[in-house]
Design a protein around this motif. Structure first.
Motif, PDB file in Angstrom:
ATOM      1  N   ARG A  65       0.825  -1.211   0.000  1.00  0.00           N
ATOM      2  CA  ARG A  65       0.000   0.000   0.000  1.00  0.00           C
ATOM      3  C   ARG A  65       0.862   1.265   0.000  1.00  0.00           C
ATOM      4  NH1 ARG A  65      -4.371  -2.741   3.963  1.00  0.00           N
ATOM      5  NH2 ARG A  65      -5.588  -3.676   2.305  1.00  0.00           N
ATOM      6  N   MET A  66       2.017   1.185   0.672  1.00  0.00           N
ATOM      7  CA  MET A  66       2.906   2.350   0.694  1.00  0.00           C
ATOM      8  C   MET A  66       3.455   2.622  -0.705  1.00  0.00           C
ATOM      9  SD  MET A  66       6.186   3.178   3.075  1.00  0.00           S
ATOM     10  CE  MET A  66       5.196   3.551   4.509  1.00  0.00           C
ATOM     11  N   VAL A  67       3.868   1.580  -1.396  1.00  0.00           N
ATOM     12  CA  VAL A  67       4.359   1.759  -2.768  1.00  0.00           C
ATOM     13  C   VAL A  67       3.260   2.345  -3.643  1.00  0.00           C
ATOM     14  CG1 VAL A  67       5.149   0.530  -4.833  1.00  0.00           C
ATOM     15  CG2 VAL A  67       6.122  -0.034  -2.602  1.00  0.00           C
ATOM     16  N   ALA A  68       2.043   1.828  -3.505  1.00  0.00           N
ATOM     17  CA  ALA A  68       0.922   2.356  -4.291  1.00  0.00           C
ATOM     18  C   ALA A  68       0.669   3.827  -3.964  1.00  0.00           C
ATOM     19  CB  ALA A  68      -0.341   1.536  -4.028  1.00  0.00           C
ATOM     20  N   ALA A  69       0.732   4.176  -2.686  1.00  0.00           N
ATOM     21  CA  ALA A  69       0.514   5.575  -2.278  1.00  0.00           C
ATOM     22  C   ALA A  69       1.609   6.480  -2.834  1.00  0.00           C
ATOM     23  CB  ALA A  69       0.462   5.673  -0.755  1.00  0.00           C
ATOM     24  N   MET A  70       2.845   6.006  -2.791  1.00  0.00           N
ATOM     25  CA  MET A  70       3.952   6.810  -3.321  1.00  0.00           C
ATOM     26  C   MET A  70       3.813   7.004  -4.831  1.00  0.00           C
ATOM     27  SD  MET A  70       7.005   5.123  -1.034  1.00  0.00           S
ATOM     28  CE  MET A  70       8.342   5.905  -1.890  1.00  0.00           C
ATOM     29  N   LEU A  71       3.440   5.945  -5.543  1.00  0.00           N
ATOM     30  CA  LEU A  71       3.244   6.062  -6.986  1.00  0.00           C
ATOM     31  C   LEU A  71       2.118   7.037  -7.301  1.00  0.00           C
ATOM     32  CD1 LEU A  71       3.635   2.333  -8.075  1.00  0.00           C
ATOM     33  CD2 LEU A  71       5.201   4.221  -8.578  1.00  0.00           C
ATOM     34  N   ASP A  72       1.039   6.940  -6.544  1.00  0.00           N
ATOM     35  CA  ASP A  72      -0.102   7.828  -6.741  1.00  0.00           C
ATOM     36  C   ASP A  72       0.297   9.278  -6.477  1.00  0.00           C
ATOM     37  OD1 ASP A  72      -2.916   8.315  -7.264  1.00  0.00           O
ATOM     38  OD2 ASP A  72      -3.089   8.723  -5.112  1.00  0.00           O
ATOM     39  N   LEU A  73       0.999   9.502  -5.379  1.00  0.00           N
ATOM     40  CA  LEU A  73       1.420  10.858  -5.018  1.00  0.00           C
ATOM     41  C   LEU A  73       2.354  11.442  -6.074  1.00  0.00           C
ATOM     42  CD1 LEU A  73       1.329  13.109  -2.905  1.00  0.00           C
ATOM     43  CD2 LEU A  73       3.255  12.002  -1.777  1.00  0.00           C
ATOM     44  N   TYR A  95      -0.443   7.177   2.357  1.00  0.00           N
ATOM     45  CA  TYR A  95       0.941   6.836   2.735  1.00  0.00           C
ATOM     46  C   TYR A  95       1.037   6.625   4.247  1.00  0.00           C
ATOM     47  CZ  TYR A  95       5.973   7.295   3.399  1.00  0.00           C
ATOM     48  OH  TYR A  95       7.284   7.076   3.761  1.00  0.00           O
ATOM     49  N   ASN A  96       0.459   7.539   5.011  1.00  0.00           N
ATOM     50  CA  ASN A  96       0.523   7.442   6.470  1.00  0.00           C
ATOM     51  C   ASN A  96      -0.229   6.212   6.986  1.00  0.00           C
ATOM     52  OD1 ASN A  96       2.092   9.740   6.658  1.00  0.00           O
ATOM     53  ND2 ASN A  96       0.342  11.089   6.905  1.00  0.00           N
ATOM     54  N   LYS A  97      -1.346   5.889   6.355  1.00  0.00           N
ATOM     55  CA  LYS A  97      -2.102   4.701   6.745  1.00  0.00           C
ATOM     56  C   LYS A  97      -1.272   3.439   6.481  1.00  0.00           C
ATOM     57  CE  LYS A  97      -6.575   2.478   6.143  1.00  0.00           C
ATOM     58  NZ  LYS A  97      -7.847   2.481   5.452  1.00  0.00           N
ATOM     59  N   ALA A  98      -0.597   3.394   5.356  1.00  0.00           N
ATOM     60  CA  ALA A  98       0.266   2.256   5.027  1.00  0.00           C
ATOM     61  C   ALA A  98       1.421   2.160   6.022  1.00  0.00           C
ATOM     62  CB  ALA A  98       0.796   2.393   3.602  1.00  0.00           C
ATOM     63  N   ARG A  99       2.020   3.287   6.357  1.00  0.00           N
ATOM     64  CA  ARG A  99       3.114   3.318   7.344  1.00  0.00           C
ATOM     65  C   ARG A  99       2.640   2.775   8.686  1.00  0.00           C
ATOM     66  NH1 ARG A  99       3.963   8.929   9.110  1.00  0.00           N
ATOM     67  NH2 ARG A  99       2.168   8.272  10.303  1.00  0.00           N
TER      68      ARG A  99
END
Length: 121
Positions: A65-73, A95-99
């Motif tokens: 999920r963090m990778v997905a959030a970073m790609l989205d951002l 990103y914070n939720k994934a972290r």
């Protein structure tokens, strides 16, 4: 192999990377004390508090999920165009939720390690 897929080693050979993975797996299987061999787990995307693999699943889910959030951002605000602009709290929410999910998995793994250590004592 993951470095190749993520673009970290663009000049590497995927076939050679896969051979390296198989060699590492074979070595781990030979050294494993488990008669069933090396366990390759499949990630469960839904939470399962009673699942014995939940700590590992939580870390893996959070990482994906963090990778997905970073790609989205980075798709919304490319790094090269960002300048001094910082993402908003809303943009950082995924990103914070994934972290937090990764942290939860690490805490669960630490608890398990302490329980295992106290059981051996």
């Amino acid at each position: 192999m993951l470095h190749t897929l993520s673009g970290k080693r663009p000049k590497s050979d995927l076939v050679e990377d896969m051979k390296e993975f198989v060699a590492v797996y074979d070595a781990a299987e030979k050294e494993s004390s488990d008669p069933k061999g090396v366990a390759i787990r499949m990630l469960k995307l839904e939470r399962g508090k009673d699942d014995i693999d939940e700590p590992i699943n939580s870390v893996l889910r959070g990482a994906l999920r963090m990778v997905a959030a970073m790609l989205d951002l980075n798709a919304k605000i490319p790094i090269e165009n960002r300048g001094d602009q910082q993402p908003t709290k809303y943009e950082m929410k995924a990103y914070n939720k994934a972290r937090d999910e990764i942290a939860e998995g690490v805490i669960l793994l630490q608890k398990r390690a302490r329980q295992s250590k106290s059981a051996r004592s």
